[in-house]
Design a protein around this motif. Structure first.
Motif, short mmCIF file in Angstrom:
data_model
loop_
_atom_site.label_atom_id
_atom_site.label_comp_id
_atom_site.label_asym_id
_atom_site.label_seq_id
_atom_site.Cartn_x
_atom_site.Cartn_y
_atom_site.Cartn_z
N GLU A 117 0.86 -1.18 0.00
CA GLU A 117 0.00 0.00 0.00
C GLU A 117 0.90 1.24 0.00
N TYR A 118 0.41 2.29 -0.69
CA TYR A 118 1.10 3.59 -0.59
C TYR A 118 0.07 4.62 -0.15
N HIS A 119 0.38 5.33 0.94
CA HIS A 119 -0.56 6.26 1.55
C HIS A 119 -0.17 7.72 1.26
N SER A 132 2.71 8.51 6.05
CA SER A 132 1.98 8.88 4.85
C SER A 132 2.71 10.06 4.24
N TRP A 179 -6.30 2.76 -7.00
CA TRP A 179 -6.31 3.91 -6.11
C TRP A 179 -7.67 4.01 -5.43
N THR A 182 -9.66 8.02 0.54
CA THR A 182 -9.93 7.94 1.96
C THR A 182 -10.47 9.29 2.43
N VAL A 187 -5.10 5.89 -1.01
CA VAL A 187 -4.26 4.72 -0.79
C VAL A 187 -4.16 3.97 -2.11
N TYR A 189 -3.25 0.50 -3.81
CA TYR A 189 -3.12 -0.92 -3.51
C TYR A 189 -2.54 -1.63 -4.73
N GLY A 240 5.40 6.63 2.94
CA GLY A 240 4.03 6.20 2.71
C GLY A 240 3.88 4.75 2.29
#
Length: 251
Positions: A117-119, A132, A179, A182, A187, A189, A240
């Protein structure tokens, strides 16, 4: 000749203080701390092999490693082992479980799926520092998801690999690239059978080019087909990024 039992160890860590997973000279790493704790607990030198490597500052919600130890531990000892190893590890590294496995089981080569995951968040928030990436500006998330769908059509991701990385192949089978919005951010995935070094952070940087309308979603085809890292987007910061899942056929 001594008999060895192989164990899989499920690990989670907050990577801010570490120079990645893999042992390095003159740098503190997660693997170093784990090996030191195992040697103290088991009173025997232990070498671990991880499912992959995370870079400096990258977090892991789930990472598996294997190690061999003479004289099999009994089931009741595994509970004591978990408590003992966690008492020895730093506060930002934890062992979730240890499992005896077949002698040929391999944490790296047997993994059939890995997920990251990239936040990203859009408003300054001190509680998201190191967890993040604060990004300013609007993004076209629909276009970024179109780019994600295109990414899944390809297997050769040389354009997203860190330069001078020695691997047998740059082919990966990506099964998710999505994508999700949120409350105050996004986020990303992504799942695949394997990943190249720096691949996820480079993909995120390239998707951001699409989201800012610097290139059209279909422009990602030309980038991938060029197999040239300089054509892809800039690698985003490590803070992130999370390794979230590693799957095996027998766990």
């Amino acid at each position: 000749m001594s008999q060895y039992q192989r164990y899989f160890l499920e690990l989670t860590y907050e990577g801010t203080r570490y120079h990645g997973w893999q042992i390095q000279p003159n740098a503190v790493t997660v693997q170093q701390k784990l090996n030191e704790a195992l040697a103290i607990l088991l009173r025997h030198p232990v070498e671990t092999t991880g499912a992959g490597r995370t870079d400096t500052g990258v977090h892991a919600r789930q990472l598996f490693v294997h190690f061999d130890y003479p004289d099999s531990l009994k089931a009741i000892d595994l509970v004591r082992f978990e408590a003992g190893i966690n008492a020895l590890l730093p506060i930002d590294i934890a062992v979730k479980r240890v499992t005896p496995v077949h002698p040929d089981a391999h944490a790296r080569f047997d993994a059939i799926k890995r997920s990251y995951e990239y936040h990203i968040h859009f408003h300054k928030n001190p509680f998201k520092n190191n967890y993040s990436w604060l990004l300013k500006g609007n993004l076209d998330v629909e276009a970024m998801n179109q780019a994600g769908q295109i990414i899944m059509e390809y297997t050769d991701f040389s354009c997203f690999s860190k330069s001078n990385t020695q691997v047998k192949t740059n082919n990966c089978k990506v099964t998710r690239a999505e994508w999700v919005q949120t409350g105050d951010g996004l986020v990303f995935y992504i799942s695949a059978d394997r990943f190249l070094r720096n691949m996820v952070r480079a993909i995120v940087g390239t998707c951001l080019m699409v989201g800012r309308h610097e290139i059209e979603p279909d422009g990602i085809r030309q980038i991938i087909e060029s197999k040239n890292r300089s054509n892809a987007g800039t690698s985003v910061p490590a803070c992130g990024l999370y390794l979230t899942e590693v799957k095996y056929p027998y766990l």
